[in-house]
Scaffold this motif. Sequence first.
Motif, short mmCIF file in Angstrom:
data_model
loop_
_atom_site.label_atom_id
_atom_site.label_comp_id
_atom_site.label_asym_id
_atom_site.label_seq_id
_atom_site.Cartn_x
_atom_site.Cartn_y
_atom_site.Cartn_z
N ASP A 90 0.84 -1.19 0.00
CA ASP A 90 0.00 0.00 0.00
C ASP A 90 0.88 1.25 0.00
OD1 ASP A 90 -2.37 1.43 -0.03
OD2 ASP A 90 -2.55 1.50 2.14
N PHE A 91 2.06 1.11 -0.59
CA PHE A 91 3.00 2.21 -0.81
C PHE A 91 3.25 3.06 0.43
CE2 PHE A 91 1.36 1.05 -4.97
CZ PHE A 91 2.57 0.72 -5.59
N VAL A 388 -4.24 17.41 -12.99
CA VAL A 388 -5.47 16.62 -12.97
C VAL A 388 -5.11 15.15 -12.81
CG1 VAL A 388 -6.78 18.27 -14.36
CG2 VAL A 388 -5.49 16.45 -15.49
N ASP A 389 -6.11 14.34 -12.51
CA ASP A 389 -5.89 12.90 -12.37
C ASP A 389 -5.42 12.30 -13.68
OD1 ASP A 389 -7.13 13.54 -10.01
OD2 ASP A 389 -8.85 12.20 -10.29
N LEU A 398 -1.33 -0.43 -9.77
CA LEU A 398 -0.43 -0.81 -8.68
C LEU A 398 -1.16 -0.71 -7.35
CD1 LEU A 398 2.84 1.03 -9.81
CD2 LEU A 398 2.11 -1.31 -10.32
N ASP A 399 -2.09 0.20 -7.27
CA ASP A 399 -2.93 0.36 -6.09
C ASP A 399 -3.76 -0.92 -5.88
OD1 ASP A 399 -4.57 1.23 -4.05
OD2 ASP A 399 -5.70 2.65 -5.29
N ARG A 421 -6.21 4.78 -6.94
CA ARG A 421 -5.50 5.94 -6.38
C ARG A 421 -4.22 6.25 -7.13
NH1 ARG A 421 -5.30 3.98 -0.30
NH2 ARG A 421 -4.74 2.09 -1.45
N ASP A 422 -3.75 5.34 -7.99
CA ASP A 422 -2.62 5.67 -8.87
C ASP A 422 -2.90 6.95 -9.65
OD1 ASP A 422 -1.59 3.26 -8.04
OD2 ASP A 422 -1.84 2.23 -9.95
#
Length: 528
Positions: A90-91, A388-389, A398-399, A421-422
């Motif tokens: 979870d980074f 922006v996203d 990866l999330d 969330r990446d």
Amino acid sequence: MRFIGRFYFNILIIYFSFCHFLCCASSVFGQSLPWYQRTTLYQIYPRSYYDSDGDGIGDIQGILQKLDYIRNLGFETLWLSPFFASPQQDFGYDITDYYTVAPEYGTMQDIEELIRQVHRRGMKIILDLVLNHTSIEHPWFQEDLKRSPQERGPLQDFYVWRDQPNNWRSAVRGSAWHYHPVRKQFYYAAFLPFQPDLNYRNPRVREAMLQVAQFWLEKGVDGFRLDLFNYLYEDSLGRPNPFSLNPVRAFHRPRFTLNQPETLEFAAELRHLCERYGPKMLLGEIDGPCTTSRLFLGDSITPRLTHAFCFGMLRFRCTARYFERLVLHMEKIFPSPLSPVYVFSNHDRRRCATRLGGDLRRVRLVHTVQMLARGVPCVYYGEEIGMVDGRLPYKKALDPLPHMVRVPRWLAHVAGETLNRDEVRTPMQWHAGPHAGFSCAAATWLPVNPDFPEKNVEAAMQDSASLLHHFRHLLCVRQPQKVQDVRREGPLLFLGNAVLNFSRRPRTFIHPATGARLRIEGYAVAWL
């Protein structure tokens, strides 16, 4: 003569008393509030800020190289997301060692140098402290697995175990209980399955986490952002949560898994520890309404945290009515000397510019409110250039969230969110060169947003009308301790000496001091 002498003597006494009162008043109402009630926060996700060694991952040395950029913007305090040793499932929010820096981010010497250089520039630094859970690979969890039945229990185990699960639900999906074949019991994880919750009813756990905080305080940090703070304790009897009509909570009300009285006690204990090192910020991530967040701040008799997020504003509506009500509500819940925290994006939720369809005129309005309202503005990296996203496929995320929560992208989009969330953690866009100047590696840990040739720091610096320069102006003119007058006239919001037009059409208003009729363009800010 004696009367005249006594008269002048009394005049002198009154004069000096009045001077003393002015000094005291200046102290109380002026600069006496601690720094953390007046500061501005800039959140850095270290993995995505700047890669100094060419491995495609941002690092602490990269942050060091960009400190002057942050200082010149006008931000006063850095908040660093976790950089501790972790398997990075979870980074960084799954920690295996709170006393070690993950090698991809650097060394302990690097973080010590960062703390020194931040302070040398007259700035502050707070760390993201994950108190609620660890990685499943933490040595404490492995120790729990080896305990014999005679050695187990709430006062011995580092984590929360049961022979049979109750109805407690994960905030992510399904039951919060997970069976472990080695111990032949279920462990509790309020979030992801590889993040078991610590057992704060064990005095050793409580003491160990206070020692972690003390270690970093002695390194010189200026406080902590406290991840998922109101989840620390669960009901000691394991009573099932009652039914609720709220589908977001899976039709359960978290009465016995959130906001337990012992968590408030721990907040006071943590505050007491921090105050031994001077004025320190304790910023809690609190799940719930603002009234719950306020509870965790305590009072003058029992001080707890210094600040708490109110995450309802992450789903803001860009209207004058919304922001008028927001500012008035924050003033009611967090009156001076408390300070509300204004936050409109972070490492888990969509970026401000994405919520506004990339319209930087409206982004400018939102950040104007954020900076001018009394309180502490908290800005996520890249917001100053309107990042922006990214648009990244869920299947390749990866999330871990998109792989656990099966919700179609379109449905998440309708809700105004992203499960991946990446997309909100893409690399910082520094210039129009390869990988937006984030890294010289062949590939970066996440792809850079394709709009970087036009949207980057270098281009924004050269444009005097850019959002970045608007940020710099706001950070110069803000008055953090002043309760700004706020009122609304249709789509116009009057906040202090600023007038914000939330309509796309031009509007005319009467200057409150001169009576002159003034015109303000659509989605624009005018200064009185």
